[in-house]
Design a protein around this motif. Sequence first.
Motif, PDB file in Angstrom:
ATOM      1  N   PHE A 212       0.854  -1.186   0.000  1.00 21.13           N
ATOM      2  CA  PHE A 212       0.000   0.000   0.000  1.00 21.13           C
ATOM      3  C   PHE A 212       0.886   1.231   0.000  1.00 21.13           C
ATOM      4  O   PHE A 212       2.013   1.196   0.477  1.00 21.13           O
ATOM      5  CB  PHE A 212      -0.961   0.001   1.210  1.00 21.13           C
ATOM      6  CG  PHE A 212      -0.287  -0.015   2.561  1.00 21.13           C
ATOM      7  CD1 PHE A 212      -0.073   1.165   3.255  1.00 21.13           C
ATOM      8  CD2 PHE A 212       0.129  -1.205   3.149  1.00 21.13           C
ATOM      9  CE1 PHE A 212       0.540   1.157   4.506  1.00 21.13           C
ATOM     10  CE2 PHE A 212       0.742  -1.224   4.397  1.00 21.13           C
ATOM     11  CZ  PHE A 212       0.943  -0.039   5.069  1.00 21.13           C
ATOM     12  N   ASN A 213       0.368   2.314  -0.611  1.00 26.66           N
ATOM     13  CA  ASN A 213       1.141   3.547  -0.694  1.00 26.66           C
ATOM     14  C   ASN A 213       0.653   4.613   0.275  1.00 26.66           C
ATOM     15  O   ASN A 213       1.441   5.383   0.791  1.00 26.66           O
ATOM     16  CB  ASN A 213       1.137   4.085  -2.125  1.00 26.66           C
ATOM     17  CG  ASN A 213       1.922   3.187  -3.050  1.00 26.66           C
ATOM     18  OD1 ASN A 213       3.029   2.783  -2.727  1.00 26.66           O
ATOM     19  ND2 ASN A 213       1.355   2.848  -4.188  1.00 26.66           N
ATOM     20  N   GLU A 214      -0.633   4.671   0.492  1.00 33.39           N
ATOM     21  CA  GLU A 214      -1.224   5.632   1.409  1.00 33.39           C
ATOM     22  C   GLU A 214      -1.723   4.901   2.646  1.00 33.39           C
ATOM     23  O   GLU A 214      -2.153   3.747   2.561  1.00 33.39           O
ATOM     24  CB  GLU A 214      -2.389   6.367   0.741  1.00 33.39           C
ATOM     25  CG  GLU A 214      -2.011   7.126  -0.519  1.00 33.39           C
ATOM     26  CD  GLU A 214      -1.056   8.278  -0.258  1.00 33.39           C
ATOM     27  OE1 GLU A 214      -1.125   8.884   0.840  1.00 33.39           O
ATOM     28  OE2 GLU A 214      -0.244   8.573  -1.146  1.00 33.39           O
ATOM     29  N   LEU A 215      -1.682   5.564   3.799  1.00 29.76           N
ATOM     30  CA  LEU A 215      -2.136   4.934   5.036  1.00 29.76           C
ATOM     31  C   LEU A 215      -3.579   4.453   4.922  1.00 29.76           C
ATOM     32  O   LEU A 215      -3.923   3.376   5.416  1.00 29.76           O
ATOM     33  CB  LEU A 215      -1.984   5.894   6.211  1.00 29.76           C
ATOM     34  CG  LEU A 215      -0.554   6.324   6.543  1.00 29.76           C
ATOM     35  CD1 LEU A 215      -0.562   7.336   7.675  1.00 29.76           C
ATOM     36  CD2 LEU A 215       0.309   5.126   6.873  1.00 29.76           C
ATOM     37  N   GLU A 216      -4.419   5.236   4.245  1.00 30.07           N
ATOM     38  CA  GLU A 216      -5.821   4.863   4.066  1.00 30.07           C
ATOM     39  C   GLU A 216      -5.952   3.541   3.315  1.00 30.07           C
ATOM     40  O   GLU A 216      -6.858   2.758   3.577  1.00 30.07           O
ATOM     41  CB  GLU A 216      -6.594   5.962   3.328  1.00 30.07           C
ATOM     42  CG  GLU A 216      -6.709   7.260   4.108  1.00 30.07           C
ATOM     43  CD  GLU A 216      -5.463   8.156   3.990  1.00 30.07           C
ATOM     44  OE1 GLU A 216      -4.568   7.880   3.150  1.00 30.07           O
ATOM     45  OE2 GLU A 216      -5.367   9.120   4.754  1.00 30.07           O
ATOM     46  N   GLU A 217      -5.047   3.294   2.371  1.00 32.64           N
ATOM     47  CA  GLU A 217      -5.061   2.024   1.634  1.00 32.64           C
ATOM     48  C   GLU A 217      -4.767   0.859   2.577  1.00 32.64           C
ATOM     49  O   GLU A 217      -5.375  -0.209   2.460  1.00 32.64           O
ATOM     50  CB  GLU A 217      -4.034   2.039   0.503  1.00 32.64           C
ATOM     51  CG  GLU A 217      -4.360   2.992  -0.607  1.00 32.64           C
ATOM     52  CD  GLU A 217      -3.239   3.125  -1.623  1.00 32.64           C
ATOM     53  OE1 GLU A 217      -3.552   3.572  -2.739  1.00 32.64           O
ATOM     54  OE2 GLU A 217      -2.073   2.805  -1.325  1.00 32.64           O
ATOM     55  N   GLY A 218      -3.855   1.067   3.514  1.00 28.14           N
ATOM     56  CA  GLY A 218      -3.562   0.036   4.505  1.00 28.14           C
ATOM     57  C   GLY A 218      -4.763  -0.245   5.387  1.00 28.14           C
ATOM     58  O   GLY A 218      -5.100  -1.403   5.664  1.00 28.14           O
TER      59      GLY A 218
END
Length: 93
Positions: A78-84
């Motif tokens: 994942f690249n963005e924390l929200e994606e995680g």
Amino acid sequence: MDKVLIVFTMKGCPFCDVFKGQLKEHKLEFYERDIQTHKDEYDLFVEITENDYVPAFMIVESPNEVPNSLLFAPGRDFNELEEGVDIIKEHFK
């Protein structure tokens, strides 16, 4: 099937603080592992994922039976924390 979320963090890491806050907002329970306190555990994680960025996380399925661990590292999974957070939410529906 039971699942456990383990989040690897580091003291003083603003991204880690934001990530933990997002997990709490979504009422996702997790066990925090500071990478300095749990160095051996984190070193194994880094060896497997070939990635040493934090926050990173592990989802352990069936921890009381024959566990299966899913490992997720930033920049790799994942690249963005929200994606995680979205990955975690998908696994804990």
